[in-house]
Design an enzyme around this catalytic site. Structure first.
Site, PDB file in Angstrom:
ATOM      1  N   LEU A 178       0.916  -1.251   0.057  1.00  0.00           N
ATOM      2  CA  LEU A 178      -0.075  -0.051   0.203  1.00  0.00           C
ATOM      3  C   LEU A 178       0.831   1.107   0.068  1.00  0.00           C
ATOM      4  O   LEU A 178       0.717   2.235   1.000  1.00  0.00           O
ATOM      5  CB  LEU A 178      -0.877   0.062   1.202  1.00  0.00           C
ATOM      6  CG  LEU A 178      -2.240   0.787   0.827  1.00  0.00           C
ATOM      7  CD1 LEU A 178      -3.092   0.217  -0.005  1.00  0.00           C
ATOM      8  CD2 LEU A 178      -2.892   1.205   2.280  1.00  0.00           C
ATOM      9  N   SER A 180       2.555   4.314  -2.646  1.00  0.00           N
ATOM     10  CA  SER A 180       1.883   5.592  -3.367  1.00  0.00           C
ATOM     11  C   SER A 180       0.894   4.608  -4.431  1.00  0.00           C
ATOM     12  O   SER A 180      -0.135   5.140  -4.778  1.00  0.00           O
ATOM     13  CB  SER A 180       2.670   6.172  -3.976  1.00  0.00           C
ATOM     14  OG  SER A 180       3.669   5.865  -4.946  1.00  0.00           O
ATOM     15  N   SER A 200       0.854  -5.511   3.891  1.00  0.00           N
ATOM     16  CA  SER A 200       2.240  -4.710   3.566  1.00  0.00           C
ATOM     17  C   SER A 200       3.173  -5.258   4.781  1.00  0.00           C
ATOM     18  O   SER A 200       2.525  -5.771   5.642  1.00  0.00           O
ATOM     19  CB  SER A 200       1.863  -3.037   3.532  1.00  0.00           C
ATOM     20  OG  SER A 200       1.535  -2.585   4.500  1.00  0.00           O
ATOM     21  N   ARG A 258       6.419  -6.559 -10.045  1.00  0.00           N
ATOM     22  CA  ARG A 258       7.483  -7.092 -10.831  1.00  0.00           C
ATOM     23  C   ARG A 258       7.091  -8.811 -11.114  1.00  0.00           C
ATOM     24  O   ARG A 258       6.400  -9.225 -10.181  1.00  0.00           O
ATOM     25  CB  ARG A 258       8.804  -6.977 -10.017  1.00  0.00           C
ATOM     26  CG  ARG A 258       9.525  -5.666  -9.891  1.00  0.00           C
ATOM     27  CD  ARG A 258      10.232  -5.551 -11.260  1.00  0.00           C
ATOM     28  NE  ARG A 258      10.613  -4.037 -11.308  1.00  0.00           N
ATOM     29  CZ  ARG A 258       9.816  -3.229 -11.647  1.00  0.00           C
ATOM     30  NH1 ARG A 258       8.737  -3.032 -11.923  1.00  0.00           N
ATOM     31  NH2 ARG A 258      10.772  -1.719 -11.345  1.00  0.00           N
ATOM     32  N   GLU A 287      11.036 -10.828 -19.020  1.00  0.00           N
ATOM     33  CA  GLU A 287      10.591 -10.198 -20.341  1.00  0.00           C
ATOM     34  C   GLU A 287      11.613 -10.009 -21.132  1.00  0.00           C
ATOM     35  O   GLU A 287      13.097 -10.021 -20.664  1.00  0.00           O
ATOM     36  CB  GLU A 287      10.306  -8.625 -19.590  1.00  0.00           C
ATOM     37  CG  GLU A 287       9.153  -8.795 -18.382  1.00  0.00           C
ATOM     38  CD  GLU A 287       8.996  -7.596 -17.569  1.00  0.00           C
ATOM     39  OE1 GLU A 287       9.571  -6.722 -17.870  1.00  0.00           O
ATOM     40  OE2 GLU A 287       8.096  -7.456 -16.726  1.00  0.00           O
ATOM     41  N   HIS A 305       4.840  -4.651 -19.866  1.00  0.00           N
ATOM     42  CA  HIS A 305       5.650  -3.661 -18.567  1.00  0.00           C
ATOM     43  C   HIS A 305       5.532  -2.404 -19.322  1.00  0.00           C
ATOM     44  O   HIS A 305       6.198  -1.545 -19.498  1.00  0.00           O
ATOM     45  CB  HIS A 305       7.237  -4.169 -18.647  1.00  0.00           C
ATOM     46  CG  HIS A 305       7.682  -3.661 -17.573  1.00  0.00           C
ATOM     47  ND1 HIS A 305       8.714  -4.534 -16.911  1.00  0.00           N
ATOM     48  CD2 HIS A 305       7.394  -2.623 -16.642  1.00  0.00           C
ATOM     49  CE1 HIS A 305       9.169  -3.772 -15.817  1.00  0.00           C
ATOM     50  NE2 HIS A 305       8.343  -2.419 -15.528  1.00  0.00           N
TER      51      HIS A 305
END
Lengths: 341, 319
Positions: A178, A180, A200, A258, A287, A305
């Site tokens: 949690l 920004s 979190s 990610r 990726e 992404h």
């Protein structure tokens, strides 16, 4: 070329400070950097990283390059690691500025011990990532992209309506992280009538949402899991078999953090076996490679992404990166410090 | 729910005529409570007796059909939009009309916002790009444009429009609107004309009813005012937009993109749109979720029951 730049520096008064550039930048960004700094561009050189850094360090001893590079602008993602070896090869560095919000590619402990300051992208990307996350969530639940595909194939007149999705209102959304981004996601989802909880490292006193100290319990109490946390040893594969089982059939995963935050193999298996209902994924473990099984599924939405990247955020980033570098070189406080030396 | 009455004893269940065959689970849910007869199949006696007509979809309900039902007092529609019903004829004869009321509103608003994000952030096109393997071969998908902070103009600030407004305001969008008259309680800027609204907006969302006044309210002039980076999202009715002109404007870059759930002649979609990356298409699904179906079923049954019991209708349409 080097003579010309030395002359240019001398003609303009103080020579421009030397900057190592280890990020691909667009034309506007490149021009803005070169106007202010003497840029040593890794991606324009043919040298491998150790040779590039060695050449930069060695150039300090010559008249052509009166200043050793004291700052580096580096991209995130892990292609370049600012680790012990990097810092050894660039001993004059005193500031690392990364174009990413994440700093998992920077060894903060090493930087701290060497007195190297670190600045990141701060909240420059947060709104765009939050917007994209919510867009993916709506898309998976209501099948927006799948319906678009269906209509484009000309199937509406032939096969009738595409199967319905599922209502957003009342859905329990569990946000992992949690910060920004997570807070902006929560604020948006509240307007849709979703019930937001979160996990979190520690509870946020000001957050009006229910806190779960254990991600498994969050998943058990959620219809949708949104991954919006940084990648660290604690959060690597935080969404794995256990969380997916707890989320259960009907559950949806959205990942804008990610690829490493999710156990990709387990996720693919859970989707293939119908143990969860769908996923919206912007990031992947390797990726730009996306598991081919996902590419055949109608109940997943895949983007490459790009959650953070809009013309607006890139323009804001450019301004912020240059602001951080100029602050460093003029002895002022960094704008978005991650680590003070 | 009471068990269905035997076929030859229909007296207990009130008669409800159907304008068209309803969706299977609608029929199943309603058959237990009412005697359902397709209006087209009704014999003279049944037609003369019918007091309620259930408009079970978007097939037209013209005056000719209504005129065959001299005892008709209530038209209860499943959809929200009732532009396909001859409302003037209903008004003349004092026939009450109900619609889906708020049952679909949230789902429609959710989908409208989904379309806004999908168009601005090119989600559908980016997904196709990844599925075709182009991320690995051609690099990143091009930059798109930020949703937060965009100026959004909503045409029609009814239930759906106000829900769209609230959702996009949570994205940090600046919301303004146009409707027949300003809503004093709405905290958004009011524009008396759609043209002025479009000129001041980055995104225009259509969520108003289709009437004679609003037919083709989005025309070339409005689209030119919206501009080359502007996006149009339509979850109202295809008839609100001059569709051939929309296709031209997209092709010529007069506007920047569109999210369309409705079309002039469903299920036909102008095929030129299929090749466009800046367009997101859906098959008139914005309103529909399984949950909203249940809601609308309750509402339809609620309106019919209220009528037969002499109680006020739940979701009457002002004619």
């Amino acid at each position: 070329m080097a003579m010309a730049s030395a002359v240019a520096g001398a003609a303009g008064g103080k020579p421009k400070p030397a900057l190592l550039l280890l990020s691909r930048v667009d034309a506007a960004f490149s021009a803005a950097l070169r106007a202010r700094f003497r840029v040593r561009d890794f991606y324009a050189s043919a040298a491998p990283l150790p040779a590039f850094l060695a050449a930069a360090a060695a150039a300090a001893a010559t008249a052509e390059d009166p200043q050793a590079p004291r700052a580096v602008l580096v991209a995130g993602g892990g292609a370049i690691l600012v680790d012990e070896a990097f810092l050894d090869a660039a001993p004059s560095l005193r500031c690392v500025v990364t174009t990413s919000a994440g700093v998992d590619h920077v060894d903060l402990a090493e930087c701290k011990s060497r007195g190297v300051a670190v600045a990141g992208a701060g909240t420059v990307y947060s709104a765009d990532v939050a917007d994209h996350a919510v867009g993916l969530l709506i898309d998976v639940l209501r099948r927006v992209t799948a319906a678009d595909r269906y209509v484009r194939q000309g199937l509406w007149p032939v096969r009738g309506d595409y199967p319905l999705g599922s209502k957003l209102g009342g859905k329990r959304v569990g946000i992992i992280g949690l910060g920004s981004i997570g807070s902006l996601i929560a604020k948006r989802l509240e307007a849709f009538g979703c019930v937001v909880s979160y996990h979190s490292r520690s509870p946020k006193a000001s957050a009006p949402y229910r806190y779960f100290p254990d991600v498994h319990d969050l998943a058990a109490d959620s219809d949708v899991l949104v991954v919006a946390c940084a990648l660290s040893d604690a959060t690597r594969r935080i969404v794995g078999r256990r969380a997916l089982d707890a989320l259960g059939t009907g559950g949806v995963v959205v990942n804008v953090a990610r690829g490493g935050n999710v156990d990709e193999r387990e996720l693919v298996a859970a989707l293939q076996e119908g143990r969860i209902a769908g996923a919206g994924l912007d990031v992947f473990e390797d990726e730009p490679h996306v598991p081919p099984e996902l590419m055949a599924m109608d109940n997943v939405v895949l983007t490459g992404h790009e959650a953070a990247f809009t013309e607006d955020s890139i323009a804001d980033l450019r301004e912020l990166m240059i602001g951080n570098l100029e602050a460093f070189f003029t002895g002022k406080p960094l704008l978005t410090p991650v680590l003070h030396p | 729910m009471p068990p269905p009455a035997p076929a030859d004893d229909a007296g207990d269940r009130p008669l409800v005529l159907l304008s068209q065959t309803p969706l299977p689970h609608f029929a199943a849910a309603l058959e237990g409570r009412y005697r359902l007869v397709l209006a087209a199949d009704a014999d003279a006696a049944t037609a003369a007796e019918a007091r309620v007509l259930l408009v079970a979809g978007l097939n037209k309900v013209p005056a000719e059909l209504l005129d065959r039902l001299p005892a008709l007092e209530l038209v209860t529609a499943v959809p929200v939009g009732v532009d396909h019903v001859d409302l003037a004829a209903c008004r003349r004869r004092g026939i009450a009309v109900t619609n889906a009321g708020p049952a679909f509103a949230a789902d429609s608003a959710d989908y409208a916002v989904g379309l806004v994000v999908a168009v601005l952030r090119r989600v559908a096109a980016a997904d196709a790009y990844v599925r075709r393997g182009r991320w690995a071969t051609d690099g990143d998908y091009p930059l798109t444009t930020k949703v937060s902070g965009k100026r959004v103009g909503i045409v029609g600030l009814g239930r759906i429009g106000s829900m769209v407004a609230r959702r996009l305001a949570a994205f940090g969008c600046a919301v303004s609107y146009n409707s027949r008259s300003p809503k004093p309680s709405a905290p958004y800027k009011f524009f008396p004309s759609v043209l002025d609204l479009a000129a001041d907006s980055d995104v225009v969302v259509l969520s108003c009813a289709l009437t004679e006044e609003t037919r083709r309210i989005v025309n070339r002039e409005v689209m030119e005012a919206l501009g080359k980076d502007g996006v149009l999202v339509n979850v109202g009715r295809g008839g609100l937009v001059d569709e051939p002109e929309l296709v031209r404007c997209l092709r010529e870059g007069v506007i920047g993109g569109a999210g369309l759930d409705v079309y002039e002649n469903e299920p036909d979609v102008p095929p030129e749109l299929f090749a466009m990356d800046n367009v997101v298409l859906s098959d008139h699904r914005a309103v529909f979720t399984p949950e909203s179906f249940r809601g609308v079923l309750d509402l339809v049954a609620g309106n019919i029951d209220a009528f037969f019991a002499g109680r006020p209708l739940i979701s009457p349409v002002t004619l």
